[in-house]
Every structure is written in structure tokens, then in C-alpha cells.
Design a protein around this motif. Structure first.
Motif, PDB file in Angstrom:
ATOM      1  N   TYR A   1       0.876  -1.173   0.000  1.00  0.00           N
ATOM      2  CA  TYR A   1       0.000   0.000   0.000  1.00  0.00           C
ATOM      3  C   TYR A   1       0.906   1.213   0.000  1.00  0.00           C
ATOM      4  CZ  TYR A   1      -3.749  -3.224   0.670  1.00  0.00           C
ATOM      5  OH  TYR A   1      -4.647  -4.247   0.467  1.00  0.00           O
ATOM      6  N   ILE A   2       0.693   2.075  -0.997  1.00  0.00           N
ATOM      7  CA  ILE A   2       1.597   3.197  -1.208  1.00  0.00           C
ATOM      8  C   ILE A   2       0.794   4.490  -1.314  1.00  0.00           C
ATOM      9  CG2 ILE A   2       3.288   4.194  -2.799  1.00  0.00           C
ATOM     10  CD1 ILE A   2       3.821   1.225  -3.722  1.00  0.00           C
ATOM     11  N   CYS A   3       1.160   5.474  -0.499  1.00  0.00           N
ATOM     12  CA  CYS A   3       0.567   6.801  -0.651  1.00  0.00           C
ATOM     13  C   CYS A   3       1.510   7.615  -1.525  1.00  0.00           C
ATOM     14  CB  CYS A   3       0.398   7.507   0.691  1.00  0.00           C
ATOM     15  SG  CYS A   3      -0.008   9.258   0.465  1.00  0.00           S
ATOM     16  N   PRO A   4       1.053   8.016  -2.737  1.00  0.00           N
ATOM     17  CA  PRO A   4       1.914   8.760  -3.643  1.00  0.00           C
ATOM     18  C   PRO A   4       1.807  10.276  -3.487  1.00  0.00           C
ATOM     19  CG  PRO A   4      -0.096   8.175  -4.778  1.00  0.00           C
ATOM     20  CD  PRO A   4      -0.236   7.658  -3.355  1.00  0.00           C
ATOM     21  N   HIS A   5       0.982  10.735  -2.536  1.00  0.00           N
ATOM     22  CA  HIS A   5       0.632  12.157  -2.444  1.00  0.00           C
ATOM     23  C   HIS A   5       1.601  12.973  -1.590  1.00  0.00           C
ATOM     24  CE1 HIS A   5      -3.241   9.813  -2.768  1.00  0.00           C
ATOM     25  NE2 HIS A   5      -3.194  10.478  -3.914  1.00  0.00           N
ATOM     26  N   GLU A   6       1.636  14.261  -1.864  1.00  0.00           N
ATOM     27  CA  GLU A   6       2.365  15.200  -1.000  1.00  0.00           C
ATOM     28  C   GLU A   6       1.627  15.255   0.342  1.00  0.00           C
ATOM     29  OE1 GLU A   6       5.111  16.923  -1.517  1.00  0.00           O
ATOM     30  OE2 GLU A   6       5.406  16.818  -3.683  1.00  0.00           O
ATOM     31  N   PRO A   7       2.351  15.495   1.441  1.00  0.00           N
ATOM     32  CA  PRO A   7       1.721  15.528   2.765  1.00  0.00           C
ATOM     33  C   PRO A   7       0.553  16.522   2.860  1.00  0.00           C
ATOM     34  CG  PRO A   7       4.108  15.609   2.960  1.00  0.00           C
ATOM     35  CD  PRO A   7       3.800  15.681   1.499  1.00  0.00           C
ATOM     36  N   ASN A   8       0.619  17.617   2.109  1.00  0.00           N
ATOM     37  CA  ASN A   8      -0.418  18.652   2.239  1.00  0.00           C
ATOM     38  C   ASN A   8      -1.558  18.492   1.234  1.00  0.00           C
ATOM     39  OD1 ASN A   8       0.928  19.260  -0.077  1.00  0.00           O
ATOM     40  ND2 ASN A   8       1.628  21.290   0.572  1.00  0.00           N
ATOM     41  N   GLN A   9      -1.608  17.372   0.529  1.00  0.00           N
ATOM     42  CA  GLN A   9      -2.650  17.192  -0.483  1.00  0.00           C
ATOM     43  C   GLN A   9      -4.007  16.825   0.111  1.00  0.00           C
ATOM     44  OE1 GLN A   9      -0.052  15.061  -3.673  1.00  0.00           O
ATOM     45  NE2 GLN A   9      -2.004  15.443  -4.681  1.00  0.00           N
ATOM     46  N   GLY A  10      -4.023  16.550   1.399  1.00  0.00           N
ATOM     47  CA  GLY A  10      -5.294  16.277   2.057  1.00  0.00           C
ATOM     48  C   GLY A  10      -5.877  14.911   1.744  1.00  0.00           C
ATOM     49  N   CYS A  11      -5.038  13.946   1.384  1.00  0.00           N
ATOM     50  CA  CYS A  11      -5.543  12.598   1.115  1.00  0.00           C
ATOM     51  C   CYS A  11      -5.780  11.886   2.450  1.00  0.00           C
ATOM     52  CB  CYS A  11      -4.519  11.807   0.297  1.00  0.00           C
ATOM     53  SG  CYS A  11      -2.966  11.523   1.193  1.00  0.00           S
ATOM     54  N   ASP A  12      -6.437  10.732   2.399  1.00  0.00           N
ATOM     55  CA  ASP A  12      -6.656  10.003   3.658  1.00  0.00           C
ATOM     56  C   ASP A  12      -5.665   8.854   3.807  1.00  0.00           C
ATOM     57  OD1 ASP A  12      -7.486   8.127   1.844  1.00  0.00           O
ATOM     58  OD2 ASP A  12      -9.432   7.756   2.771  1.00  0.00           O
ATOM     59  N   CYS A  13      -4.686   8.779   2.868  1.00  0.00           N
ATOM     60  CA  CYS A  13      -3.756   7.648   2.934  1.00  0.00           C
ATOM     61  C   CYS A  13      -2.373   8.012   3.465  1.00  0.00           C
ATOM     62  CB  CYS A  13      -3.650   6.961   1.569  1.00  0.00           C
ATOM     63  SG  CYS A  13      -3.315   8.032   0.156  1.00  0.00           S
ATOM     64  N   HIS A  14      -2.040   9.299   3.504  1.00  0.00           N
ATOM     65  CA  HIS A  14      -0.695   9.696   3.948  1.00  0.00           C
ATOM     66  C   HIS A  14      -0.576   9.514   5.451  1.00  0.00           C
ATOM     67  CE1 HIS A  14       2.901  12.163   4.561  1.00  0.00           C
ATOM     68  NE2 HIS A  14       3.136  11.975   3.274  1.00  0.00           N
ATOM     69  N   LYS A  15       0.320   8.570   5.871  1.00  0.00           N
ATOM     70  CA  LYS A  15       0.512   8.376   7.308  1.00  0.00           C
ATOM     71  C   LYS A  15       0.904   9.709   7.942  1.00  0.00           C
ATOM     72  CE  LYS A  15       3.632   5.086   6.406  1.00  0.00           C
ATOM     73  NZ  LYS A  15       4.617   3.990   6.522  1.00  0.00           N
ATOM     74  N   PRO A  16       0.361  10.088   9.084  1.00  0.00           N
ATOM     75  CA  PRO A  16      -0.332   9.289  10.092  1.00  0.00           C
ATOM     76  C   PRO A  16      -1.810   8.969   9.826  1.00  0.00           C
ATOM     77  CG  PRO A  16      -0.203  11.543  10.845  1.00  0.00           C
ATOM     78  CD  PRO A  16       0.560  11.467   9.536  1.00  0.00           C
ATOM     79  N   ALA A  17      -2.403   9.447   8.731  1.00  0.00           N
ATOM     80  CA  ALA A  17      -3.782   9.032   8.441  1.00  0.00           C
ATOM     81  C   ALA A  17      -3.777   7.521   8.204  1.00  0.00           C
ATOM     82  CB  ALA A  17      -4.307   9.766   7.210  1.00  0.00           C
ATOM     83  N   PRO A  18      -4.812   6.829   8.675  1.00  0.00           N
ATOM     84  CA  PRO A  18      -4.810   5.361   8.585  1.00  0.00           C
ATOM     85  C   PRO A  18      -5.419   4.800   7.299  1.00  0.00           C
ATOM     86  CG  PRO A  18      -6.638   6.068   9.938  1.00  0.00           C
ATOM     87  CD  PRO A  18      -5.913   7.331   9.508  1.00  0.00           C
ATOM     88  N   GLY A  19      -5.551   5.625   6.267  1.00  0.00           N
ATOM     89  CA  GLY A  19      -6.233   5.195   5.041  1.00  0.00           C
ATOM     90  C   GLY A  19      -5.699   3.916   4.409  1.00  0.00           C
ATOM     91  N   MET A  20      -4.376   3.749   4.389  1.00  0.00           N
ATOM     92  CA  MET A  20      -3.811   2.540   3.769  1.00  0.00           C
ATOM     93  C   MET A  20      -4.192   1.304   4.572  1.00  0.00           C
ATOM     94  SD  MET A  20      -0.055   3.672   2.300  1.00  0.00           S
ATOM     95  CE  MET A  20       0.543   4.684   3.660  1.00  0.00           C
ATOM     96  N   LEU A  21      -4.182   1.422   5.895  1.00  0.00           N
ATOM     97  CA  LEU A  21      -4.557   0.297   6.758  1.00  0.00           C
ATOM     98  C   LEU A  21      -6.040  -0.039   6.576  1.00  0.00           C
ATOM     99  CD1 LEU A  21      -2.663   1.401  10.004  1.00  0.00           C
ATOM    100  CD2 LEU A  21      -1.973  -0.389   8.388  1.00  0.00           C
ATOM    101  N   LEU A  22      -6.872   1.003   6.504  1.00  0.00           N
ATOM    102  CA  LEU A  22      -8.320   0.788   6.337  1.00  0.00           C
ATOM    103  C   LEU A  22      -8.620   0.138   4.993  1.00  0.00           C
ATOM    104  CD1 LEU A  22      -9.518   4.166   7.873  1.00  0.00           C
ATOM    105  CD2 LEU A  22      -9.793   1.888   8.888  1.00  0.00           C
TER     106      LEU A  22
END
Length: 181
Positions: free
Chosen positions: A80-101
Motif C-alpha cells: 500500500y503506497i501513498c503517492p501524495h504530497e503531505p499537504n494534499q489532504g488525502c486520507d492515505c498519507h501516514k499518520p492518516a490510517p487510510g492505507m490500513l483501512l
């Protein structure tokens, strides 16, 4: 004798290898003990996933495929890979748990029966804490700093185990998983 845990999620940079900074998959080298650790986790019957923030992908400095290939070669079932910049507001960039969910949805996992191994308290372990997963901090990569000068950035959570490295973490996981419920 039930299995206590279902799956292990492992961070890449500073946990499997590298120096905590971005290293392109073509140049990335696992630590000397990482392949043994990954093999041990796989042999234990646990499902094994990689999860990593790689915002350089969104800058075109690396392709997601390169990372997927690398993790498959290392023996991970899926990455599981978050390709986004930290400030892009995605739900996958750790510490957000999106990849785990997402992994939990795709693999019918109970995240409270999963383990997260990483070297950054303020990303890896906060993501784990958000979903009630067991949290292991390794001292490699940024690990020493996470339990030292940056401890305040994730003060609201405690690691379940502080491991010297991924091999030490794997030994702990296997031991925990083999003890009776």
C-alpha cells in the motif's frame, strides 16, 4: 492455539532498509537482516503487507510500479503506497490510517489483530494507533529520534514494543503469536 494476529504491516524507509530518506527502488538496499525477518514473518503464517508514504511519486521522481515490483521481490503479499504530497489532504498519507483501512477492506482484516512495524512514531505508530493495531517501533532509520528528541510529536501513544531492528521485531511478533490466547 489460535493465531493471535492476522497480518503485519511494515514501513519501508528506515525499517526494511535505506536511511529513512527517499531512496529510489532501483537503488534501495534492505538491511542485512531484513530478508530473514520477512521470511520469518511469512513462515509464521501471518499475512504480510508493506505500507509506505512515497510523495516523490507525485513529483514524477519514481513510479508506483517500481515500488510494487520491489515489495513483491522482497516477499510481501501486497503493498500500500501513498503517492501524495503531505499537504494534499488525502486520507492515505501516514499518520492518516487510510492505507490500513483499505487493506482491511480488501483482505477482511480486523485491524486490532494486526501489527504495524515502523521507524517513525509520528507517522507509522499514529496510523496504527488510529485503528487499534499493535505498534512496534524499530530503532533503525528515524527510530532513535522517534523515541528521543521527537517523542513529543506522538506523545499520545505508546509503542507496544521497541525493537532494535526488523529482525528483533519479527522475533517478538512470532513469539507473541505462538503464545496461547
Amino acid at each position: 492455539m489460535g493465531m493471535k494476529y492476522q497480518a503485519v504491516f511494515v514501513d519501508r524507509d528506515g525499517t526494511i532498509g535505506g536511511n529513512g530518506h527517499f531512496v529510489h527502488p532501483k537503488e534501495f538496499r534492505p538491511y542485512s537482516f531484513s530478508e530473514e525477518a520477512i521470511g520469518m514473518l511469512r513462515a509464521s503464517g501471518l499475512r504480510l503487507f508493506a505500507f509506505t508514504n512515497q510523495h516523490r511519486i507525485s513529483r514524477g521522481e519514481a513510479a508506483e510500479e517500481d515500488f510494487y515490483e520491489e515489495f513483491a521481490k522482497l516477499g510481501f503479499e501486497q503493498a500500500y503506497i501513498c503517492p501524495h504530497e503531505p499537504n494534499q489532504g488525502c486520507d492515505c498519507h501516514k499518520p492518516a490510517p487510510g492505507m490500513l483501512l483499505r487493506a482491511a477492506r480488501e483482505h477482511a482484516l480486523d485491524l486490532t489483530r494486526c501489527i504495524v512495524i515502523g521507524d517513525v512514531g509520528s507517522t507509522d505508530l499514529l496510523a496504527a494507533a488510529a485503528v487499534g493495531a499493535t505498534k512496534i517501533l524499530v530503532r533503525t532509520g528515524w527510530g532513535e529520534g522517534s523515541i528521543g528528541r521527537y517523542r513529543n510529536s506522538w506523545a499520545q501513544t505508546e509503542p507496544d514494543y521497541v525493537a532494535d531492528d526488523l529482525l528483533d521485531a519479527a522475533l517478538w511478533v512470532v513469539e507473541q503469536n505462538n503464545t496461547r490466547l
